[in-house]
Motif scaffolding. Structure first.
Motif, PDB file in Angstrom:
ATOM      1  N   ASN A   1      -4.907   9.470   1.873  1.00  0.00           N
ATOM      2  CA  ASN A   1      -5.757   8.278   1.439  1.00  0.00           C
ATOM      3  C   ASN A   1      -4.972   7.325   0.605  1.00  0.00           C
ATOM      4  OD1 ASN A   1      -8.424   9.408   2.044  1.00  0.00           O
ATOM      5  ND2 ASN A   1      -8.471  10.600   0.138  1.00  0.00           N
ATOM      6  N   THR A   2      -3.615   7.146   1.309  1.00  0.00           N
ATOM      7  CA  THR A   2      -2.621   6.046   0.834  1.00  0.00           C
ATOM      8  C   THR A   2      -1.810   5.498   1.951  1.00  0.00           C
ATOM      9  OG1 THR A   2      -2.488   6.889  -1.540  1.00  0.00           O
ATOM     10  CG2 THR A   2      -1.089   5.362  -0.733  1.00  0.00           C
ATOM     11  N   ASP A   3      -1.862   4.203   2.031  1.00  0.00           N
ATOM     12  CA  ASP A   3      -1.251   3.845   3.497  1.00  0.00           C
ATOM     13  C   ASP A   3      -0.298   2.672   2.826  1.00  0.00           C
ATOM     14  OD1 ASP A   3      -2.388   5.404   5.176  1.00  0.00           O
ATOM     15  OD2 ASP A   3      -2.916   4.184   6.424  1.00  0.00           O
ATOM     16  N   GLN A   4       0.934   2.488   3.421  1.00  0.00           N
ATOM     17  CA  GLN A   4       1.720   1.257   3.306  1.00  0.00           C
ATOM     18  C   GLN A   4       1.318   0.019   4.239  1.00  0.00           C
ATOM     19  OE1 GLN A   4       5.993   1.865   3.258  1.00  0.00           O
ATOM     20  NE2 GLN A   4       6.463  -0.247   2.616  1.00  0.00           N
ATOM     21  N   VAL A   5       0.929  -0.937   3.924  1.00  0.00           N
ATOM     22  CA  VAL A   5       0.664  -1.853   4.780  1.00  0.00           C
ATOM     23  C   VAL A   5       1.712  -3.349   4.870  1.00  0.00           C
ATOM     24  CG1 VAL A   5      -1.971  -1.479   4.521  1.00  0.00           C
ATOM     25  CG2 VAL A   5      -0.812  -3.145   3.038  1.00  0.00           C
ATOM     26  N   GLY A   6       2.603  -3.208   4.183  1.00  0.00           N
ATOM     27  CA  GLY A   6       3.575  -4.265   4.107  1.00  0.00           C
ATOM     28  C   GLY A   6       4.934  -4.282   3.155  1.00  0.00           C
ATOM     29  N   LYS A   7       5.395  -5.158   2.860  1.00  0.00           N
ATOM     30  CA  LYS A   7       6.269  -5.471   1.754  1.00  0.00           C
ATOM     31  C   LYS A   7       6.548  -6.771   1.469  1.00  0.00           C
ATOM     32  CE  LYS A   7       9.842  -2.674   2.997  1.00  0.00           C
ATOM     33  NZ  LYS A   7      11.173  -2.218   3.667  1.00  0.00           N
ATOM     34  N   ILE A   8       7.019  -7.035   0.259  1.00  0.00           N
ATOM     35  CA  ILE A   8       7.621  -8.222  -0.177  1.00  0.00           C
ATOM     36  C   ILE A   8       8.898  -7.989  -0.890  1.00  0.00           C
ATOM     37  CG2 ILE A   8       6.982  -9.872  -2.198  1.00  0.00           C
ATOM     38  CD1 ILE A   8       4.144  -9.073  -2.239  1.00  0.00           C
ATOM     39  N   THR A   9       9.752  -9.145  -0.395  1.00  0.00           N
ATOM     40  CA  THR A   9      11.119  -9.253  -0.894  1.00  0.00           C
ATOM     41  C   THR A   9      11.654 -10.587  -1.289  1.00  0.00           C
ATOM     42  OG1 THR A   9      11.859  -7.491   0.858  1.00  0.00           O
ATOM     43  CG2 THR A   9      13.441  -9.117  -0.034  1.00  0.00           C
ATOM     44  N   VAL A  10      11.838 -10.387  -2.872  1.00  0.00           N
ATOM     45  CA  VAL A  10      12.161 -11.948  -3.389  1.00  0.00           C
ATOM     46  C   VAL A  10      13.369 -11.532  -4.170  1.00  0.00           C
ATOM     47  CG1 VAL A  10      11.361 -13.711  -5.169  1.00  0.00           C
ATOM     48  CG2 VAL A  10       9.687 -12.301  -3.490  1.00  0.00           C
ATOM     49  N   GLY A  11      14.419 -12.354  -3.512  1.00  0.00           N
ATOM     50  CA  GLY A  11      15.699 -11.859  -4.170  1.00  0.00           C
ATOM     51  C   GLY A  11      15.962 -10.246  -4.163  1.00  0.00           C
ATOM     52  N   GLU A  12      16.145  -9.900  -5.285  1.00  0.00           N
ATOM     53  CA  GLU A  12      16.758  -8.554  -5.396  1.00  0.00           C
ATOM     54  C   GLU A  12      15.484  -7.554  -5.282  1.00  0.00           C
ATOM     55  OE1 GLU A  12      19.971  -8.002  -8.134  1.00  0.00           O
ATOM     56  OE2 GLU A  12      21.413  -8.853  -7.152  1.00  0.00           O
ATOM     57  N   ASP A  13      14.329  -8.238  -5.543  1.00  0.00           N
ATOM     58  CA  ASP A  13      13.251  -7.453  -5.933  1.00  0.00           C
ATOM     59  C   ASP A  13      12.602  -7.088  -4.742  1.00  0.00           C
ATOM     60  OD1 ASP A  13      13.486  -7.534  -8.555  1.00  0.00           O
ATOM     61  OD2 ASP A  13      12.599  -9.468  -8.903  1.00  0.00           O
ATOM     62  N   GLU A  14      11.999  -5.871  -4.723  1.00  0.00           N
ATOM     63  CA  GLU A  14      11.553  -5.491  -3.260  1.00  0.00           C
ATOM     64  C   GLU A  14      10.156  -4.596  -3.539  1.00  0.00           C
ATOM     65  OE1 GLU A  14      13.551  -4.350   0.280  1.00  0.00           O
ATOM     66  OE2 GLU A  14      12.516  -2.389  -0.154  1.00  0.00           O
ATOM     67  N   ILE A  15       9.090  -5.142  -3.260  1.00  0.00           N
ATOM     68  CA  ILE A  15       7.826  -4.361  -3.517  1.00  0.00           C
ATOM     69  C   ILE A  15       7.041  -3.893  -2.271  1.00  0.00           C
ATOM     70  CG2 ILE A  15       5.422  -4.606  -4.436  1.00  0.00           C
ATOM     71  CD1 ILE A  15       6.685  -6.896  -6.184  1.00  0.00           C
ATOM     72  N   ASN A  16       6.871  -2.529  -2.233  1.00  0.00           N
ATOM     73  CA  ASN A  16       5.859  -1.997  -1.095  1.00  0.00           C
ATOM     74  C   ASN A  16       4.392  -2.109  -1.361  1.00  0.00           C
ATOM     75  OD1 ASN A  16       8.381  -1.110   0.347  1.00  0.00           O
ATOM     76  ND2 ASN A  16       8.285   0.767  -0.916  1.00  0.00           N
ATOM     77  N   LEU A  17       3.963  -2.576  -0.386  1.00  0.00           N
ATOM     78  CA  LEU A  17       2.564  -3.030  -0.516  1.00  0.00           C
ATOM     79  C   LEU A  17       1.598  -1.809  -0.034  1.00  0.00           C
ATOM     80  CD1 LEU A  17       2.407  -6.628   0.975  1.00  0.00           C
ATOM     81  CD2 LEU A  17       2.676  -5.889  -1.550  1.00  0.00           C
ATOM     82  N   TYR A  18       0.853  -1.209  -0.984  1.00  0.00           N
ATOM     83  CA  TYR A  18      -0.199   0.054  -0.623  1.00  0.00           C
ATOM     84  C   TYR A  18      -1.550  -0.238  -0.627  1.00  0.00           C
ATOM     85  CZ  TYR A  18       4.451   2.385  -1.096  1.00  0.00           C
ATOM     86  OH  TYR A  18       5.746   3.163  -0.827  1.00  0.00           O
ATOM     87  N   VAL A  19      -2.319   0.403  -0.107  1.00  0.00           N
ATOM     88  CA  VAL A  19      -3.833   0.590  -0.302  1.00  0.00           C
ATOM     89  C   VAL A  19      -4.043   2.053  -0.198  1.00  0.00           C
ATOM     90  CG1 VAL A  19      -4.153  -1.737   1.096  1.00  0.00           C
ATOM     91  CG2 VAL A  19      -4.159   0.364   2.386  1.00  0.00           C
ATOM     92  N   GLU A  20      -5.073   2.256  -0.972  1.00  0.00           N
ATOM     93  CA  GLU A  20      -5.582   3.409  -1.295  1.00  0.00           C
ATOM     94  C   GLU A  20      -7.156   3.376  -1.103  1.00  0.00           C
ATOM     95  OE1 GLU A  20      -4.777   4.933  -5.162  1.00  0.00           O
ATOM     96  OE2 GLU A  20      -5.687   3.422  -6.142  1.00  0.00           O
ATOM     97  N   ASN A  21      -7.693   4.600  -0.724  1.00  0.00           N
ATOM     98  CA  ASN A  21      -9.193   4.800  -0.642  1.00  0.00           C
ATOM     99  C   ASN A  21      -9.713   5.152  -2.161  1.00  0.00           C
ATOM    100  OD1 ASN A  21     -11.769   5.420  -0.410  1.00  0.00           O
ATOM    101  ND2 ASN A  21     -11.374   7.166   0.923  1.00  0.00           N
ATOM    102  N   THR A  22     -10.515   4.273  -2.856  1.00  0.00           N
ATOM    103  CA  THR A  22     -10.744   4.299  -4.318  1.00  0.00           C
ATOM    104  C   THR A  22     -12.159   4.972  -4.494  1.00  0.00           C
ATOM    105  OG1 THR A  22     -11.797   2.231  -4.163  1.00  0.00           O
ATOM    106  CG2 THR A  22      -9.481   2.467  -4.896  1.00  0.00           C
TER     107      THR A  22
END
Length: 588
Positions: A126-147
């Motif tokens: 019930n958790t999927d990765q749908v994208g990514k954000i990269t700003v400088g050295e910061d990297e954020i994985n974008l997750y969605v989940e069934n709530t």
């Protein structure tokens, strides 16, 4: 008939008792049916369409495009402290700004459209990765989940950890595109995005292709200079095969990188994601198509130089089949990229392929047989061969069958599947021809005459220039019902069967001369009656043969049971061949 009152009352009571259970049971059944209807009622789906990861991402982007930040916030899992509309708007705008700056969602076709999400990844259920954000050295994985709770319809939202990571980064500088675009292009919107972003995307696409075209052309020119002049044509063909697909792929990568750097809205980029993904697929398919052409042309040239013309038809067929496979794979990949569910199509294609394979079993078998014939080359066009019980000259090797012309000048067509599975005897490439007659002599033949025959026939073989240097075997093979048997095993050296038949004819004539000189004769079948005209054995020649053998014995020169090697060496090529008086001898 008269019925007393008491009897009528008893009958009415009995009737009421019988009807009561029926009515009660009908009521009970009706109640049960209504309860069943209530339990079968479908649970309503989520009003915002958050049924799967793909619809959640699409809904979130559409809400941001409509600037409906309150609705967009419902796609996020927010903390309880975030309750006011202004707070929700601030979180959504921060999310959008980060996505515009350095974020990217996966292409829609790569996002799961199932209520369970993807089950083949390493993430928790019930958790999927749908994208990514990269700003400088910061990297954020974008997750969605069934709530949603267990047993309830799915509701997919961006996880609270993802929202916290996004809100923890603060970007103060304006986007490059916002600095460049005039105010009018920033204020006027199309599908929730400033018009300037759409125009910028078109300009970036054109410039990316022009830059990619220039770079690849320059690189191709430089590479061609490093090849030697004799290999320049081959190098040009290789460069042309790779040029267009690499140019398209490079243009796509440049477009993605530049649009991300200048800050094109995530809404615009997400709409172009499908086009980008499709263009990448097309680049790969074009590369496969060009490589197929290059390899087939190169192989055809090699086969032509080797004079293996029969292989060209197989190469052309394989090229067509490879291109059909490329087209089928391309159509499936493109349909999948634009969001069609091709699982059912693939299943139907698999079933159709099995049915086609079963129906075309013989055709496939013959094709595999033709590939085997061309790869192994047991025969070539023009070879005289024997396949099973059929002898003939190979006239053509096709995709389905091979044609032989028999000695009777008829054409026999043999399917390649049957041809390749049979024993093939090729007479065309023999380096030597086996000479193996069995001679039978009359019972009246004396031992001296047999010795004479053995020595003289061996002498003739050792002396003949067209008989192999390997010692020819001429042996007394025993008795038969008709007479004495002499077996001959020798190899004739000739370039083809016609020359071998000429030499064989000469050997037989010389054997006849030796037999005539020995005084004996060949055996007749045992059923043959001897007539008065039969001259029988020549006594004078028999005596002369016996004297010659006795001379060999007296002088220790009898070349039995084996010839002296020095004698063999001295006898080599002593016989004139072609024989004296023949037209062939005159020509030499």
């Amino acid at each position: 008939m008269y019925t007393p009152f008491k009897n009528r009352l008893a009958l009415l009571s009995l009737f009421a008792l019988l009807c009561l259970p029926v009515s009660l049971s009908a009521q009970l059944l009706g109640a049960a049916a209504s309860d069943a209807k209530e339990t079968v009622q479908e649970v309503p789906k989520d009003s915002l369409g958050r049924d799967n990861p793909r619809s959640t991402v699409d809904g979130f982007l559409n809400a941001m495009g409509d600037q409906n930040y309150n609705r967009a916030s419902q796609y996020l899992t927010l903390r309880r402290s975030v309750r006011r509309s202004s707070q929700k708007k601030k979180v959504v705008q921060a999310f959008q700004r980060l996505l515009d700056t350095g974020g990217d969602f996966y292409a829609s076709s790569l996002l799961s459209n199932k209520a369970t999400g993807r089950t083949d990844d390493d993430l928790e259920p019930n958790t999927d990765q749908v994208g990514k954000i990269t700003v400088g050295e910061d990297e954020i994985n974008l997750y969605v989940e069934n709530t949603a709770g267990e047993g309830k319809p799915p509701v997919w939202r961006f996880t609270q950890e993802t929202v916290d990571d996004v809100t923890s980064i603060n970007i103060k500088s304006d986007l490059l595109i916002d600095k460049v675009l005039p105010a009018s292009m920033r204020e006027r919107r199309l599908w929730g995005v400033p018009v300037g972003h759409w125009l910028a995307v078109i300009a970036i696409g054109i410039l990316s292709y022009l830059v990619a075209w220039g770079l690849i052309s320059l690189l191709g020119t430089i590479l061609s200079k490093f090849w030697k002049k004799e290999k320049r044509e081959k190098a040009t063909a290789i460069i042309q095969a790779f040029e267009q697909p690499v140019r398209l792929y490079l243009a796509v990568r440049l477009f993605v990188a530049v649009s991300l750097q200048v800050g094109i809205s995530i809404i615009v980029r997400q709409k172009f994601n499908t086009i980008i993904f499709t263009a990448t697929i097309f680049a790969f398919l074009i590369l496969l198509w060009r490589l197929t052409d290059y390899l087939s042309i190169y192989t055809q040239q090699r086969m032509t130089l080797r004079k293996r013309l029969s292989a060209i038809s197989v190469i052309l067929f394989l090229r067509r089949m490879a291109k059909i496979v490329i087209v089928v794979i391309g159509v499936i990949a493109v349909l999948s990229a634009v969001g069609f569910d091709v699982t059912t199509w693939l299943a139907a294609l698999g079933i159709g392929g099995i049915a086609l394979a079963l129906g075309a079993q013989k055709t496939v078998e013959n094709f595999v047989g033709s590939v085997t014939l061309i790869a192994d080359q047991p025969i070539r066009v023009g070879d005289f061969c024997k396949v099973g019980e059929i002898k003939g000259t190979v006239e053509s090797i096709g995709m389905r069958s091979t044609r032989l012309r028999t000695p009777e000048r008829t054409i026999v067509t043999i399917p390649n599947g049957l041809f390749s599975s049979n024993n093939i005897e090729n007479y065309a490439h023999r380096d030597k021809f086996f000479f193996n007659p069995v001679l039978e002599f009359r019972m009246e033949t004396t031992p001296a005459q047999l010795r004479y025959l053995l020595v003289e026939i061996r002498t003739m073989f050792y002396s003949h220039p067209k008989v192999s240097n390997e010692p020819a075997k001429v042996r007394f093979g025993g008795l038969t019902a008709s007479g004495y048997k002499i077996e001959i095993n020798a190899y004739i050296e000739a370039p083809n069967i016609d020359t071998a038949e000429e030499v064989e004819e000469d050997l037989y004539l010389r054997i006849l001369d030796i037999v005539a000189a020995s005084g004996t004769d060949f055996a007749y079948p045992s059923q043959t009656l001897y007539m008065a005209r039969d001259k029988g054995i020549d006594e004078d020649k028999t005596r002369l043969a016996a004297e010659k053998v006795q001379h060999w014995v007296d002088t220790d020169d009898l070349q039995l049971p084996a010839f002296d090697p020095e004698r063999i060496e001295a006898l080599k090529d002593k016989i004139q061949y072609p024989p004296k008086g023949s037209i062939s001898a005159k020509e030499e």
